[in-house]
Design a protein around this motif. Structure first.
Motif, PDB file in Angstrom:
ATOM      1  N   TYR A 190       0.794  -1.157   0.102  1.00 11.28           N
ATOM      2  CA  TYR A 190      -0.118   0.057   0.132  1.00 11.28           C
ATOM      3  C   TYR A 190       0.963   1.293   0.104  1.00 11.28           C
ATOM      4  O   TYR A 190       1.819   1.339   0.982  1.00 11.28           O
ATOM      5  CB  TYR A 190      -0.860   0.000   1.178  1.00 11.28           C
ATOM      6  N   GLN A 233      -8.721   6.005   4.041  1.00  8.64           N
ATOM      7  CA  GLN A 233      -7.963   5.066   3.133  1.00  8.64           C
ATOM      8  C   GLN A 233      -8.202   3.707   3.465  1.00  8.64           C
ATOM      9  O   GLN A 233      -7.882   2.932   2.565  1.00  8.64           O
ATOM     10  CB  GLN A 233      -6.525   5.487   3.250  1.00  8.64           C
ATOM     11  N   VAL A 285      -6.671   1.520   5.591  1.00  9.46           N
ATOM     12  CA  VAL A 285      -5.503   0.962   5.767  1.00  9.46           C
ATOM     13  C   VAL A 285      -5.756  -0.046   6.878  1.00  9.46           C
ATOM     14  O   VAL A 285      -5.275  -1.531   7.257  1.00  9.46           O
ATOM     15  CB  VAL A 285      -4.131   1.837   6.026  1.00  9.46           C
ATOM     16  N   LEU A 324      -7.388  -3.211   5.507  1.00 10.89           N
ATOM     17  CA  LEU A 324      -6.306  -3.946   4.772  1.00 10.89           C
ATOM     18  C   LEU A 324      -5.627  -4.845   5.875  1.00 10.89           C
ATOM     19  O   LEU A 324      -5.266  -5.974   5.732  1.00 10.89           O
ATOM     20  CB  LEU A 324      -5.407  -3.113   4.041  1.00 10.89           C
ATOM     21  N   ILE A 335       3.672  -1.109   4.041  1.00 12.92           N
ATOM     22  CA  ILE A 335       2.991   0.227   3.900  1.00 12.92           C
ATOM     23  C   ILE A 335       3.686   1.220   4.029  1.00 12.92           C
ATOM     24  O   ILE A 335       4.683   1.299   4.637  1.00 12.92           O
ATOM     25  CB  ILE A 335       2.022  -0.013   5.223  1.00 12.92           C
ATOM     26  N   ALA A 349      -2.428  -2.496  -3.329  1.00 15.78           N
ATOM     27  CA  ALA A 349      -3.752  -2.505  -2.707  1.00 15.78           C
ATOM     28  C   ALA A 349      -4.385  -1.129  -2.540  1.00 15.78           C
ATOM     29  O   ALA A 349      -3.439  -0.184  -2.226  1.00 15.78           O
ATOM     30  CB  ALA A 349      -3.653  -2.996  -1.210  1.00 15.78           C
ATOM     31  N   SER A 350      -5.558  -0.988  -2.619  1.00  9.20           N
ATOM     32  CA  SER A 350      -6.320   0.474  -2.423  1.00  9.20           C
ATOM     33  C   SER A 350      -7.527  -0.025  -1.677  1.00  9.20           C
ATOM     34  O   SER A 350      -8.316  -0.107  -2.298  1.00  9.20           O
ATOM     35  CB  SER A 350      -6.636   1.078  -3.744  1.00  9.20           C
ATOM     36  N   ARG A 377      -9.442   1.818   0.282  1.00  8.57           N
ATOM     37  CA  ARG A 377     -10.161   2.966   0.548  1.00  8.57           C
ATOM     38  C   ARG A 377     -11.662   2.629   0.823  1.00  8.57           C
ATOM     39  O   ARG A 377     -12.328   1.719   0.031  1.00  8.57           O
ATOM     40  CB  ARG A 377     -10.263   3.980  -0.571  1.00  8.57           C
ATOM     41  N   LYS A 430      -3.289   7.178  -6.736  1.00  8.46           N
ATOM     42  CA  LYS A 430      -2.635   6.076  -6.620  1.00  8.46           C
ATOM     43  C   LYS A 430      -2.852   4.837  -7.233  1.00  8.46           C
ATOM     44  O   LYS A 430      -2.116   3.989  -7.845  1.00  8.46           O
ATOM     45  CB  LYS A 430      -2.270   5.638  -4.998  1.00  8.46           C
ATOM     46  N   TYR A 475      -0.690   2.301  -9.597  1.00  9.31           N
ATOM     47  CA  TYR A 475      -0.922   1.020  -9.591  1.00  9.31           C
ATOM     48  C   TYR A 475      -1.292  -0.014 -10.826  1.00  9.31           C
ATOM     49  O   TYR A 475      -0.699  -0.995 -11.165  1.00  9.31           O
ATOM     50  CB  TYR A 475      -2.108   0.516  -8.408  1.00  9.31           C
TER      51      TYR A 475
END
Length: 418
Positions: free
Chosen positions: A207, A215, A217, A220, A238, A284-285, A287, A296, A300
């Protein structure tokens, strides 16, 4: 055509909107227009052929203004108004392009100087303020009316995603609108040396971006922990984030018992984004909030790595199941997506290859320039009685407003990306 761009951000710094402003100014100048770009103090000096950069006065408390609403940013906007009026008073500008809240400045100045403007919309200000402050509904409606007034006073609008185009169309149904998606930032060669802090012998899930709550995270991290608990062997890397967010994320990884499998690196220079993405197996996104597509995502898609993203409008207005692994925004679904990509190299290859093809056709720099040129020549210039510009690369020097304020320099870092 002489164009004044009002960009209420420090310039240039490696952050979402300033990057988009640089891309816009560069493309317009390349198409033969001459650009005056008015920005906040701060950032590094950037020379663009055909673009004169002007800054509002460098008052001490107006330096280092970050993204989003703040009292300092509001004061800087007020200071920008007379500076913009000074530039327009020369009487040579044919058009103003007003980025974000500077549309209100352009609306006011149009009454005095008669110069039409385009709104450049990177976010919905009412939504942004409501997400941050949880405003009462009556105040949200007030901001929405103001947003609509600015849109209806323009002769066109540029948005960074379809969701914002829909909002703008609702405010002004007859307004010409062009969506200009962001451009990938992966310009540095992956053949450069592997970063020492990103060398692993297992699949890497990566990420890159800030660590604000929207976001996702944390989602994730929870999904990764669930995948590890079921036997997945991988490393979560990250990159980005302010120190407080980095510390909090490391503590969360410790509580989940996956400290050894999680590397929270903090911010890294945007110029090295390609080097880091080249070490990823999966990007990874995750969000969970917002309408605009994260910048991003385009890097990606161009990275040659499969993308794992939440199945929400912030992503699905650009992504589909042909170019990304889309999962529901919960830990169990995230874990299943991670496991599926780790276990199936052919799936990873298919998604990554399709994503790169999509980028080249729709989200590359040539595609950006083509969309912008068509919008300007077909929708905007006829409204102001201008012919198509004579594309040229060498510009005659023009007298410029002296900038008596020294530039300040900020360290660009990946944490500033959208």
């Amino acid at each position: 055509m002489d164009v004044l761009i009002l960009a209420p951000q420090p310039f240039f710094i490696e952050r979402g909107t300033p990057i988009a402003v640089r891309n816009l100014a560069t493309a317009l100048a390349k198409q033969g227009h001459h650009i005056d770009l008015l920005v906040f103090p701060g950032g590094k000096k950037l020379d663009i052929n055909g673009v004169d950069v002007h800054r509002i006065p460098h008052l001490g408390f107006l330096s280092d203004i970050g993204p989003g609403f703040s009292i300092r940013k509001l004061i800087a906007d007020i200071v920008m108004l007379p500076k913009a009026a000074t530039l327009l008073r020369r009487g040579r500008h044919d058009l103003v392009i007003a980025v974000e809240e500077s549309a209100y400045i352009a609306l006011v100045l149009r009454h005095f100087f008669g110069v039409p403007y385009i709104c450049d919309i990177d976010s919905s200000i009412p939504e942004q303020l409501d997400d941050k402050f949880n405003l009462p509904s009556w105040l949200v409606r007030l901001f929405e009316r103001a947003e609509g007034r600015a849109a209806r006073g323009a002769i066109g609008a540029i948005t960074c995603c379809r969701a914002l185009a829909d909002i703008t169309h609702a405010h002004a149904p007859d307004l010409p609108i062009q969506t200009l998606e962001d451009i990938p930032l992966t310009d540095d060669a992956p053949s450069l040396p592997v970063p020492e802090d990103c060398q692993f012998d297992v699949p890497v899930i990566m990420y890159v971006g800030n660590l604000e709550a929207y976001q996702g995270v944390d989602l994730l991290l929870d999904g990764f922990a669930a995948a590890v608990a079921k036997g997945a062997i991988a490393q979560l890397v990250i990159i980005g984030g302010a120190p407080a967010h980095v510390s909090a994320l490391r503590e969360r990884a410790q509580k989940l018992g996956i400290t050894a499998q999680v590397s929270v690196l903090g911010p890294r220079p945007v110029a090295q984004i390609g080097r880091y993405l080249a070490q990823a197996t999966i990007v990874a996104s995750p969000r969970t909030k917002g309408r605009n597509t994260p910048m991003k995502v385009y890097s990606y898609l161009d990275s040659g790595r499969p993308l794992l993203a939440t199945r929400l409008p912030t992503h699905t207005q650009v992504l589909d199941d042909d170019i990304a692994m889309l999962v529901d925004p919960d830990a169990a679904s995230m874990a299943r997506g991670i496991t599926a990509l780790i276990d199936d190299p052919s799936l990873r290859s298919r998604l990554a290859n399709a994503a790169q093809i999509r980028v080249q056709s729709e989200f590359s720099r040539p595609a950006f320039e083509r969309k912008l040129s068509r919008f300007m020549t077909e929708k905007i210039m006829p409204q102001i009685g201008m012919a198509q510009p004579n594309t040229r690369r060498n510009f005659e020097p023009r007298p410029a407003t002296p900038d008596l304020h020294r530039d300040t320099w900020e360290k660009p870092s990946i944490e500033n990306n959208k």
